[in-house]
Design a protein around this motif. Structure first.
Motif, PDB file in Angstrom:
ATOM      1  N   ARG A   1       9.729  -5.317   6.581  1.00 43.48           N
ATOM      2  CA  ARG A   1      10.834  -5.628   5.672  1.00 43.48           C
ATOM      3  C   ARG A   1      10.777  -7.061   5.159  1.00 43.48           C
ATOM      4  O   ARG A   1      11.161  -7.320   4.013  1.00 43.48           O
ATOM      5  CB  ARG A   1      12.166  -5.371   6.373  1.00 43.48           C
ATOM      6  CG  ARG A   1      12.496  -3.890   6.503  1.00 43.48           C
ATOM      7  CD  ARG A   1      13.753  -3.653   7.269  1.00 43.48           C
ATOM      8  NE  ARG A   1      13.918  -2.233   7.586  1.00 43.48           N
ATOM      9  CZ  ARG A   1      14.677  -1.781   8.544  1.00 43.48           C
ATOM     10  NH1 ARG A   1      15.364  -2.626   9.313  1.00 43.48           N
ATOM     11  NH2 ARG A   1      14.777  -0.489   8.777  1.00 43.48           N
ATOM     12  N   GLN A   2      10.338  -7.993   5.974  1.00 43.12           N
ATOM     13  CA  GLN A   2      10.258  -9.373   5.478  1.00 43.12           C
ATOM     14  C   GLN A   2       9.268  -9.468   4.331  1.00 43.12           C
ATOM     15  O   GLN A   2       9.538 -10.108   3.312  1.00 43.12           O
ATOM     16  CB  GLN A   2       9.867 -10.327   6.604  1.00 43.12           C
ATOM     17  CG  GLN A   2       9.845 -11.795   6.162  1.00 43.12           C
ATOM     18  CD  GLN A   2       9.862 -12.763   7.329  1.00 43.12           C
ATOM     19  OE1 GLN A   2      10.552 -12.535   8.318  1.00 43.12           O
ATOM     20  NE2 GLN A   2       9.112 -13.839   7.218  1.00 43.12           N
ATOM     21  N   GLN A   3       8.127  -8.818   4.475  1.00 41.14           N
ATOM     22  CA  GLN A   3       7.150  -8.798   3.392  1.00 41.14           C
ATOM     23  C   GLN A   3       7.707  -8.083   2.171  1.00 41.14           C
ATOM     24  O   GLN A   3       7.494  -8.514   1.026  1.00 41.14           O
ATOM     25  CB  GLN A   3       5.871  -8.107   3.878  1.00 41.14           C
ATOM     26  CG  GLN A   3       4.712  -8.196   2.897  1.00 41.14           C
ATOM     27  CD  GLN A   3       3.494  -7.441   3.392  1.00 41.14           C
ATOM     28  OE1 GLN A   3       3.608  -6.281   3.794  1.00 41.14           O
ATOM     29  NE2 GLN A   3       2.342  -8.088   3.384  1.00 41.14           N
TER      30      GLN A   3
ATOM     31  N   ARG B   1       0.817  -1.217   0.000  1.00 35.75           N
ATOM     32  CA  ARG B   1       0.000   0.000   0.000  1.00 35.75           C
ATOM     33  C   ARG B   1       0.849   1.266   0.000  1.00 35.75           C
ATOM     34  O   ARG B   1       0.320   2.372  -0.122  1.00 35.75           O
ATOM     35  CB  ARG B   1      -0.922   0.004   1.212  1.00 35.75           C
ATOM     36  CG  ARG B   1      -1.931  -1.136   1.227  1.00 35.75           C
ATOM     37  CD  ARG B   1      -2.766  -1.106   2.498  1.00 35.75           C
ATOM     38  NE  ARG B   1      -3.700  -2.230   2.534  1.00 35.75           N
ATOM     39  CZ  ARG B   1      -4.501  -2.490   3.564  1.00 35.75           C
ATOM     40  NH1 ARG B   1      -4.469  -1.696   4.630  1.00 35.75           N
ATOM     41  NH2 ARG B   1      -5.311  -3.521   3.526  1.00 35.75           N
ATOM     42  N   SER B   2       2.155   1.096   0.154  1.00 37.23           N
ATOM     43  CA  SER B   2       3.060   2.248   0.231  1.00 37.23           C
ATOM     44  C   SER B   2       3.557   2.623  -1.166  1.00 37.23           C
ATOM     45  O   SER B   2       4.181   1.811  -1.858  1.00 37.23           O
ATOM     46  CB  SER B   2       4.257   1.910   1.134  1.00 37.23           C
ATOM     47  OG  SER B   2       5.276   2.866   0.994  1.00 37.23           O
TER      48      SER B   2
ATOM     49  N   GLN C   1      19.391  -6.419   7.263  1.00 35.11           N
ATOM     50  CA  GLN C   1      18.906  -5.046   7.342  1.00 35.11           C
ATOM     51  C   GLN C   1      18.579  -4.641   8.776  1.00 35.11           C
ATOM     52  O   GLN C   1      18.679  -3.468   9.134  1.00 35.11           O
ATOM     53  CB  GLN C   1      17.659  -4.891   6.461  1.00 35.11           C
ATOM     54  CG  GLN C   1      17.951  -5.028   4.971  1.00 35.11           C
ATOM     55  CD  GLN C   1      16.715  -5.345   4.151  1.00 35.11           C
ATOM     56  OE1 GLN C   1      15.654  -5.636   4.698  1.00 35.11           O
ATOM     57  NE2 GLN C   1      16.847  -5.313   2.837  1.00 35.11           N
ATOM     58  N   ARG C   2      18.206  -5.620   9.601  1.00 33.46           N
ATOM     59  CA  ARG C   2      17.831  -5.326  10.985  1.00 33.46           C
ATOM     60  C   ARG C   2      19.040  -5.228  11.909  1.00 33.46           C
ATOM     61  O   ARG C   2      19.111  -4.348  12.775  1.00 33.46           O
ATOM     62  CB  ARG C   2      16.886  -6.417  11.500  1.00 33.46           C
ATOM     63  CG  ARG C   2      16.424  -6.233  12.939  1.00 33.46           C
ATOM     64  CD  ARG C   2      15.640  -7.431  13.426  1.00 33.46           C
ATOM     65  NE  ARG C   2      16.483  -8.613  13.551  1.00 33.46           N
ATOM     66  CZ  ARG C   2      16.252  -9.772  12.944  1.00 33.46           C
ATOM     67  NH1 ARG C   2      15.209  -9.904  12.158  1.00 33.46           N
ATOM     68  NH2 ARG C   2      17.065 -10.794  13.112  1.00 33.46           N
TER      69      ARG C   2
ATOM     70  N   GLU D   1      16.124   1.774   4.495  1.00 32.14           N
ATOM     71  CA  GLU D   1      15.800   3.168   4.771  1.00 32.14           C
ATOM     72  C   GLU D   1      14.328   3.474   4.566  1.00 32.14           C
ATOM     73  O   GLU D   1      13.734   4.240   5.339  1.00 32.14           O
ATOM     74  CB  GLU D   1      16.639   4.091   3.882  1.00 32.14           C
ATOM     75  CG  GLU D   1      18.120   4.118   4.219  1.00 32.14           C
ATOM     76  CD  GLU D   1      18.869   5.162   3.401  1.00 32.14           C
ATOM     77  OE1 GLU D   1      18.209   6.037   2.812  1.00 32.14           O
ATOM     78  OE2 GLU D   1      20.106   5.101   3.358  1.00 32.14           O
ATOM     79  N   VAL D   2      13.713   2.907   3.538  1.00 28.44           N
ATOM     80  CA  VAL D   2      12.362   3.336   3.156  1.00 28.44           C
ATOM     81  C   VAL D   2      11.276   2.400   3.655  1.00 28.44           C
ATOM     82  O   VAL D   2      10.083   2.734   3.547  1.00 28.44           O
ATOM     83  CB  VAL D   2      12.253   3.493   1.618  1.00 28.44           C
ATOM     84  CG1 VAL D   2      13.300   4.461   1.097  1.00 28.44           C
ATOM     85  CG2 VAL D   2      12.362   2.149   0.910  1.00 28.44           C
ATOM     86  N   VAL D   3      11.636   1.220   4.189  1.00 29.54           N
ATOM     87  CA  VAL D   3      10.641   0.260   4.679  1.00 29.54           C
ATOM     88  C   VAL D   3      10.802   0.104   6.181  1.00 29.54           C
ATOM     89  O   VAL D   3      11.915  -0.087   6.682  1.00 29.54           O
ATOM     90  CB  VAL D   3      10.795  -1.111   3.979  1.00 29.54           C
ATOM     91  CG1 VAL D   3       9.752  -2.096   4.513  1.00 29.54           C
ATOM     92  CG2 VAL D   3      10.652  -0.964   2.468  1.00 29.54           C
ATOM     93  N   GLU D   4       9.691   0.177   6.909  1.00 32.60           N
ATOM     94  CA  GLU D   4       9.726   0.004   8.355  1.00 32.60           C
ATOM     95  C   GLU D   4      10.143  -1.419   8.714  1.00 32.60           C
ATOM     96  O   GLU D   4       9.921  -2.358   7.946  1.00 32.60           O
ATOM     97  CB  GLU D   4       8.350   0.311   8.959  1.00 32.60           C
ATOM     98  CG  GLU D   4       7.908   1.756   8.798  1.00 32.60           C
ATOM     99  CD  GLU D   4       8.796   2.726   9.571  1.00 32.60           C
ATOM    100  OE1 GLU D   4       9.342   2.309  10.608  1.00 32.60           O
ATOM    101  OE2 GLU D   4       8.946   3.884   9.135  1.00 32.60           O
TER     102      GLU D   4
END
Length: 402
Positions: A139-141, A13-14, A332-333, A132-135
């Motif tokens: 991120r897994q999704q 949705r983003s 990423q985490r 940077e752009v995904v919370e």
């Protein structure tokens, strides 16, 4: 294994993520398409098989040279800018390759190297830009959505490209690849600027700072070692032995085509599964998935029905995405944000960068020791390497236990 299913707002949705997804998908299609289009050029006698080998080798050299450089640059400067210049490099090289392929091998090889450099430079930058752009909880999704696009491409694109080749020549197809790189360069969103100015001691010092960051995470080193081993052996068995087994044991190319299609379908299923599934111990689940690739060389070793080979490749495809998505998400985490691109470049450099070495060695090994012995060793390594990685305590969750 006990696991949980977590429902969170869909990352699809983003608009920001959709721009990133579009760009990474375009770069993935362009990366896949170049060797396929050049292969079609061999079939149409535009270039020779030797020229094809030179062009693909040049692309690989460009890729390997650019990956560590990009890792450092993407941590020093805005990741969006690194993606932009990487994509533009490949986009500019595409018409040069189109103009000189079949005419000047030297110029065409330089253009192929430039395209490989653009491809290699964008990989770590895209990884860091995603963070940077995904919370964090999405991120897994997000990583699953990106790998889904790659798998759909490899499933559908060969037929579409071959169909296009009936109406347009190699030069037009290469220009189309350049257009895809323009999309990859221009569409991504801006990041949040989680970069560092560098140590001031030069490129090599900054790269080794990334290596030191990787060493802070034992699970990363263990997982990277397992992934490198599986790619260098299992993937090599697929690339070299599967066509031979399909021809000599089953006397048909259908087994080769069926196994490769089954692998892609399995990977699609694996990506769909891991997009929503949150295993209690993500690291152990991922390493177990990676170990499933051992069934591929094992199926080639044994005189089984062709459908068993195809089933083994379905399982291998599922397993590889059960590894890939949690692996990227954990990196990423857990990795220091200002060093993420350098650690990601180390990941790509070691795993996929060493794949050509495995391909180069497996054919002489088969000539020396025979295909059964080589396949047996490949299967053992594919099963054993992830199991050994799982013994590292932090590998259970790909990071400290939460």
């Amino acid at each position: 294994m006990v696991h949980d299913t977590v429902r969170s707002p869909s990352v699809l949705r983003s608009t920001t993520f959709l721009r990133l997804w579009t760009a990474t998908t375009a770069s993935g299609i362009a990366t896949w398409a170049l060797p396929f289009v050049l292969g079609l050029a061999v079939l149409s006698r535009s270039i020779t098989a030797v020229e094809l080998g030179v062009l693909l080798a040049a692309r690989t050299v460009g890729f390997l040279a650019a990956v560590p450089v990009s890792g450092v640059l993407a941590d020093r400067y805005a990741r969006r800018q690194v993606v932009l210049w990487s994509g533009l490099t490949s986009a500019v090289a595409a018409p040069v390759l189109a103009a000189f392929v079949g005419n000047s091998l030297v110029v065409a090889a330089l253009a192929a190297a430039a395209m490989g450099a653009g491809q290699g430079a964008c990989r770590p930058a895209f990884q860091a830009l995603t963070a940077e752009v995904v919370e964090g909880d999405q991120r897994q999704q997000a990583n699953a959505a990106m790998t889904l696009s790659v798998r759909v491409t490899t499933l559908v694109a060969p037929g579409l490209t071959a169909l296009l080749a009936l109406f347009v020549n190699t030069q037009v197809l290469l220009l189309g690849i350049g257009a895809l790189w323009l999309v990859a360069a221009l569409v991504p969103p801006a990041g949040t600027g989680l970069t560092a100015p560098g140590s001031g001691n030069g490129f090599v010092a900054d790269f080794w700072e990334g290596v030191r960051e990787a060493r802070r995470h034992p699970w990363f080193l263990a997982g990277l070692g397992a992934l490198t081993a599986v790619i260098a052996t299992g993937y090599s068995a697929t690339g070299v032995v599967l066509p031979l087994v399909s021809r000599d044991r089953y006397d048909t190319e259908a087994v080769l085509a069926g196994a490769m299609t089954a692998y892609t379908l399995g990977a699609l299923a694996g990506a769909l599964l891991i997009a929503r599934w949150r295993p209690r111990h993500a690291g152990w689940t991922a390493l177990s998935g990676l170990a499933l690739y051992g069934f591929a060389p094992l199926s080639l070793l044994l005189p089984v029905h062709p459908f068993v080979v195809i089933a083994a490749y379905v399982v291998a495809g599922i397993g590889i995405e059960l590894f890939n998505v949690p692996w990227f998400t954990a990196t990423q985490r857990e990795v220091e944000p200002s060093k993420l691109a350098r650690v990601s470049s180390l990941d790509f450099l070691m795993s996929y960068g060493l794949a050509p070495v495995g391909l180069a060695l497996i054919a002489p090994a088969i000539s020396e020791f025979g295909a059964p012995a080589v396949l047996a060793v490949c299967a053992v390594i594919c099963f054993a390497a992830p199991a050994l990685a799982a013994l590292v305590p932090s590998s259970r969750d790909f990071g400290p236990r939460r």
